[in-house]
Enzyme design. Structure first.
Site, PDB file in Angstrom:
ATOM      1  N   MET A   1      10.117  25.088   1.204  1.00 55.48           N
ATOM      2  CA  MET A   1       9.293  24.150   0.434  1.00 55.48           C
ATOM      3  C   MET A   1      10.146  23.236  -0.451  1.00 55.48           C
ATOM      4  SD  MET A   1       6.066  24.905  -2.084  1.00 55.48           S
ATOM      5  CE  MET A   1       5.221  25.921  -0.889  1.00 55.48           C
TER       6      MET A   1
ATOM      7  N   TYR B   1      14.467  31.702   5.933  1.00 60.54           N
ATOM      8  CA  TYR B   1      13.252  32.405   6.340  1.00 60.54           C
ATOM      9  C   TYR B   1      13.243  32.667   7.844  1.00 60.54           C
ATOM     10  CZ  TYR B   1      11.125  31.394   1.789  1.00 60.54           C
ATOM     11  OH  TYR B   1      10.828  31.328   0.452  1.00 60.54           O
TER      12      TYR B   1
ATOM     13  N   ARG C   1     -10.327  -0.450  15.250  1.00 57.94           N
ATOM     14  CA  ARG C   1     -10.184   0.363  14.047  1.00 57.94           C
ATOM     15  C   ARG C   1     -11.228  -0.119  13.042  1.00 57.94           C
ATOM     16  NH1 ARG C   1      -4.296   0.882  11.123  1.00 57.94           N
ATOM     17  NH2 ARG C   1      -4.908  -1.075  10.148  1.00 57.94           N
TER      18      ARG C   1
ATOM     19  N   LYS D   1       0.841  -1.205   0.000  1.00 61.70           N
ATOM     20  CA  LYS D   1       0.000   0.000   0.000  1.00 61.70           C
ATOM     21  C   LYS D   1       0.877   1.257   0.000  1.00 61.70           C
ATOM     22  CE  LYS D   1      -0.311  -0.247   5.052  1.00 61.70           C
ATOM     23  NZ  LYS D   1      -1.144  -0.746   6.172  1.00 61.70           N
TER      24      LYS D   1
HETATM   25  C1  LIG Z   1      -0.301  -1.714   6.893  1.00 60.94           C
HETATM   26  C2  LIG Z   1      -0.863  -2.969   7.423  1.00 60.94           C
HETATM   27  C3  LIG Z   1      -0.034  -4.100   7.617  1.00 60.94           C
HETATM   28  C4  LIG Z   1       1.475  -4.055   7.492  1.00 60.94           C
HETATM   29  O1  LIG Z   1       2.036  -3.783   8.754  1.00 60.94           O
HETATM   30  P1  LIG Z   1       3.623  -3.671   8.945  1.00 60.94           P
HETATM   31  O2  LIG Z   1       3.784  -3.250  10.354  1.00 60.94           O
HETATM   32  O3  LIG Z   1       4.087  -2.629   7.988  1.00 60.94           O
HETATM   33  O4  LIG Z   1       4.185  -5.004   8.652  1.00 60.94           O
HETATM   34  C5  LIG Z   1      -0.629  -5.294   7.970  1.00 60.94           C
HETATM   35  N1  LIG Z   1      -1.973  -5.362   8.151  1.00 60.94           N
HETATM   36  C6  LIG Z   1      -2.790  -4.296   8.018  1.00 60.94           C
HETATM   37  C7  LIG Z   1      -4.243  -4.456   8.265  1.00 60.94           C
HETATM   38  C8  LIG Z   1      -2.262  -3.063   7.667  1.00 60.94           C
HETATM   39  O5  LIG Z   1      -3.070  -2.007   7.559  1.00 60.94           O
END
Ligand SMILES: *Cc1c(COP(=O)(O)O)cnc(C)c1O
Length: 369
Positions: free
Chosen positions: A313, A264, A136, A38
């Site tokens: 920036m 700045y 969550r 992701k």
């Molecule tokens: C991002 C995520 C992971 C990966 O976790 P890491 O600590 O990066 O290994 C696993 N499961 C879910 C549900 C996540 O959102």
């Protein structure tokens, strides 16, 4: 020093392969491996990373959003892809691109059944997320009878996996809580499986789960940060190799006299003659203001050069007094001599936030294995 040309994020696929093999070695060979790619594969390049992981033998991928999964499909990724946080407005797109949704509430389950039936699907693979204490996403235990009723009301879908997520797998002080999460997960998963005539994949371990609770690997692990070279622990980090190195170049060097100020708001004031180098990276590239005012620094020809004044920036100024360097020389923001965790800590954050924050305008350079 070799002349760098611009700011680049080097992505070392050899290091990725090393990390994959290290994490794989922690679990039984018959446990499946889900690679979490992701957020542009944690700020790197999801297509290059996923292609390499497919070659290395990963069994599954996970992304957060539908768009991320579509991008992988459009670039030839064939392994199954779990979408961790889909919105129900995208459910038909999920099916059209052979992606697999995380269903985490009765509402998402109902909407997905509707979409799957509309598109005349049979046994479409879905993943049920259980809430075991992170609070969550996920079904709570009392909802299980209703979940089963919904699943058994249709031929359109099949439970490919049942999973949950640990809240504090990297924190030994929370060991009792984590063990409690694993126990509750096992109970809830069993309760669902008793009512199915097939066996879904089970998974709860993220990277720190694999490292600290390998016995809880069940039939799959789900790792992200470890693949990119971070173990969430100073004793584990040496076994992993950061995949990303952020490099830039010195655009200009000037020597300022005592009393002159830099940047700045004139935040840095020279107390003696000082040599200042200006580099083309700034908060719009993901190196935030928090790193300014000498909280952190970068490496020039092997030597540490603190950031002076405010981060701009597109530009940062560093103090190179006493460092042998010239305009055009390479500057290492993180990687090599500067472990990214050290930089993240200097900014009061964690590796995850630092690496996923590197903006898309920074050129990615893939280094093959
Ligand atoms: C991002 C995520 C992971 C990966 O976790 P890491 O600590 O990066 O290994 C696993 N499961 C879910 C549900 C996540 O959102």
């Amino acid at each position: 020093m070799p002349e760098a040309k611009e700011t680049v994020l080097e992505i070392d696929l050899g290091n990725l392969a090393h990390n994959y093999r290290f994490l794989r070695s922690k679990i039984d060979p018959d446990v499946k491996f889900m690679s979490v790619v992701k957020a542009h594969a944690y700020g790197s390049d999801s297509v290059a990373i996923a292609q390499k992981l497919e070659e290395l033998g990963t069994d599954y991928f996970a992304v957060a959003y539908v768009e991320e999964g579509i991008r992988l499909r459009e670039n030839g990724i064939t392994k199954p892809i779990l979408v961790l946080h889909p919105q129900f407005t995208h459910f038909e797109e999920i099916i059209e691109h052979c992606l697999e949704p995380n269903l985490y509430s009765q509402k998402t389950l109902r909407h997905f059944i509707e979409a799957a039936e509309k598109l005349k699907q049979k046994n479409y693979p879905v993943h049920l997320k259980l809430n075991t204490g992170l609070n969550r996403l996920g079904f709570d235990q009392p909802e299980i009878p209703e979940v089963l009723e919904l699943i058994n009301s249709t031929e359109s879908l099949k439970v490919a996996s049942i999973f949950s997520h640990l809240a504090a797998s990297e924190d030994w002080q929370e060991r009792d809580f984590t063990v409690g999460q694993i126990d509750l997960y096992r109970k809830m998963a069993w309760q669902i499986m008793e009512n199915l005539d097939y066996e879904p994949i089970l998974h709860i371990c993220n990277t720190s789960g694999v490292i600290n609770y390998p016995k809880a690997a069940f039939s799959m692990v789900r790792t992200g940060i470890g693949l990119y070279g971070y173990g969430n622990d100073k004793t584990v980090d040496p076994y992993l190799k950061p995949v990303g190195t952020l490099k830039t170049i010195i655009s200009q060097i000037r020597t300022i006299q005592k009393g002159a100020t830099v940047g700045y708001n004139r935040v840095f004031k020279a107390e003696e003659e000082t040599r200042i180098a200006t580099i083309p990276v700034g908060h719009a590239d993901g190196i935030n203001r928090i790193y300014g005012k000498q909280k952190a620094g970068m490496y020039v020809n092997g030597q540490f050069a603190p950031i002076v004044g405010n981060v701009c920036m597109d530009i940062i100024m560093i103090n190179v007094t006493g460092i042998d360097c010239a305009e055009g020389d390479e500057v290492i923001v993180f990687g090599g001599p500067q472990h990214p965790v050290k930089l993240a800590e200097a900014g009061g954050t964690i590796s995850y936030e630092l690496i996923t924050g590197i903006q898309r305008r920074v050129t990615r350079k893939i280094i093959p294995e």
